[in-house]
Design an enzyme around this catalytic site. Structure first.
Site, PDB file in Angstrom:
ATOM      1  N   ARG A 132       0.860  -1.186   0.000  1.00 57.67           N
ATOM      2  CA  ARG A 132       0.000   0.000   0.000  1.00 57.67           C
ATOM      3  C   ARG A 132       0.893   1.233   0.000  1.00 57.67           C
ATOM      4  NH1 ARG A 132      -2.727   0.419   5.088  1.00 57.67           N
ATOM      5  NH2 ARG A 132      -1.375   2.202   5.514  1.00 57.67           N
ATOM      6  N   LYS A 396      11.228  10.325  11.224  1.00 56.68           N
ATOM      7  CA  LYS A 396      10.642   8.993  11.176  1.00 56.68           C
ATOM      8  C   LYS A 396      11.686   7.930  11.519  1.00 56.68           C
ATOM      9  CE  LYS A 396       7.186   9.956   7.576  1.00 56.68           C
ATOM     10  NZ  LYS A 396       6.599   9.449   6.303  1.00 56.68           N
TER      11      LYS A 396
END
Length: 503
Positions: A132, A396
């Site tokens: 995805r 991140k």
């Protein structure tokens, strides 16, 4: 007329809002758009459900950007298949000797077990990826200049495909039932894009099952303990049985530590079940595909035995979705390294390497245009750049599942506390500027929102011929309040939504 990206949702009266909310929640409960309730320990058989968090209206996405995201997915499928089969690249970027695995324990555990499998000899070269790719609409100046920018690419446990299809059906039902009370000319039948994610995800698993070549084998879903999002997984299971005559069994890594067996001669993976649960009173069943809906976060491995169990599963003939190496390919550090000059083009466009399968450079340029600026904190000026530009950045780590990132004002104090030897595990990424003034009803509460579009795809690859069989198969939309940094539905940050296309 004002752009729907700046003037959404339409106004409803209080009575209309109440009626629409009743229609939405009862439809959700009637159509499996549900979770299990929060419980310390889920009961063996569910006794109650709650509807998943929902947006009441579909959210507007520019048609050209939606179609672009669908087009890009096929190139991304190919890209990550090639990354997952490039051992030298993954060793350099994610490994324990040179890469992120030096400083990140979770990455180290995954990489060292993949290295062990390589040293002992890979049994099954075929790999299945269910992917995805997540995006947001980037509109820093004006909606007219909006572009598509990637948030991240997911290679493990890419969830909510099934419930997103049900959410799209819910919004179409509301339109067909009451036409949303004629509240907006944007809401037209032809502007609701088709969403057939369930059949698409099942197709990928079925293709891998067929490639395995044992018709009466089964697909193993590896799931989390106390999983609440079970119905998102069950819809795929039902599709596999009803459309492909493929049976599924579900077990956790904890259960598999005791139930899994690999034949020492054939390397066939089998799983034992309780007596009398299989046809002919068989004690175990052969596994064709191991599909992970767990294993993406360190909490799924409370002991080293859990990592070892996963390694044991992969040292078999079963096709893995994903393999260790494909999970590593989805690391944030890989995403950052791809932005460096020539790296992406080497994976896609190098005719000396890929021959007739080389991708046109204009296709690679479309991928590169979908990226925000990124860099590693371990680079020479990486920390200084992150500190100076903190107001427009996110940091991140190598984690999935939501709740792990560091944003804006929290960045400078985080950098102060981050040991220098751990910087390699973190990347800095420019924040995407979502359209301002876009709202929705999150449940019955109207608020300004940000939406994230995910496009699903699958790829079967790794055979001797080097072929990559792949497909783009569906989409989801998650929406959150504009002041929420994280985006995970399961983690409680977002609601499920669907798309209404606008020009």
């Amino acid at each position: 007329m004002a752009s729907p990206l700046q003037n959404w949702p339409p106004e409803l009266s209080e009575s209309q809002l109440q009626a629409l909310t009743l229609l939405a929640t009862t439809y959700a409960l009637s159509h499996g758009l549900v979770y299990l309730p929060v419980a310390a320990v889920q009961p063996p058989a569910p006794t109650a459900t709650i509807h998943a968090p929902l947006a009441l209206f579909p959210s507007p996405i520019p048609r050209k950007l939606f179609r672009l995201a669908q087009t890009l997915q096929r190139t991304y499928n190919l890209l990550y298949a090639r990354i997952a089969t490039d051992e030298a690249f993954l060793d350099r970027v994610m490994g324990e000797v040179e890469g992120v695995g030096k400083v990140d324990d979770f990455t180290r555990h995954l990489w060292t077990r993949w290295k062990k499998l390589r040293d002992e000899g890979i049994v099954q070269p075929l790999q299945l990826g269910i992917f995805r790719s997540d995006y947001m609409v980037h509109a820093p100046d004006a909606v007219e200049s909006a572009s598509l920018k990637q948030v991240e690419f997911n290679t493990i446990s890419s969830s909510f495909g099934s419930l997103s299809e049900q959410t799209a059906r819910l919004h179409k039902y509301l339109y067909n039932s009451v036409q949303y009370y004629n509240s907006s000319p944007i809401l037209r039948q032809e502007s609701f894009p088709a969403n057939n994610t369930i059949s698409g995800l099942a197709e990928g698993l079925a293709v891998a099952h067929l490639a395995y070549g044992v018709p009466d084998s089964r697909i193993l879903f590896v799931v989390q303990d106390n999983e609440r999002n079970v119905f998102d997984q069950r819809w795929v299971e039902y599709e596999l049985l009803e459309k492909h005559s493929i049976h599924v069994i579900r077990q956790t890594l904890t259960e598999l530590a005791h139930s899994a067996n690999v034949d020492p001669k054939t390397r066939a993976l089998s799983v034992r079940l309780e007596p009398n649960l299989l046809p002919g009173h068989a004690a175990s069943t052969e596994i064709s595909v191991v599909y992970f809906r767990a294993g993406y976060t360190p909490t799924d491995y409370p002991t080293t035995k859990h990592y070892d169990t996963r390694c044991f599963l992969q040292h078999s003939r079963a096709i893995h979705c994903p393999s260790f190496q494909l999970q590593l390919a989805g690391g944030k550090k890989v995403q950052e390294v791809l932005t460096r000059p020539g790296v992406l083009e080497g994976f896609l466009c190098d005719e000396a390497r890929w021959g007739a399968a080389a991708v046109p450079r204009e296709d690679a340029a479309l991928l590169r245009a979908s990226w925000m600026g990124m860099w590693g904190l371990d680079e020479g000026s990486g920390v200084h750049r992150a500190r100076e530009g903190a107001a427009n950045l996110v940091l991140k780590p190598q984690r999935e599942g939501g709740g792990n990132n560091v944003y804006k004002d929290a960045i400078p104090p985080f950098l102060d506390s981050l040991p220098a030897d751990e910087r390699e595990a973190w990347i800095a990424m420019e924040l995407i500027a979502a359209p301002k003034g876009l709202g929705n009803y999150l449940g019955a509460v109207k608020t300004e929102v940000i939406s994230e579009l995910g496009i699903f795809g699958w790829a079967l690859f790794g055979g001797e011929d080097g072929a990559v069989r792949e497909k783009e198969v569906g989409w989801l939309l998650r929406t959150k309040g504009k002041d929420s940094n994280e985006g995970g539905v399961a983690a409680g940050f977002s609601v499920l939504d669907s798309v209404i296309l606008v020009d």
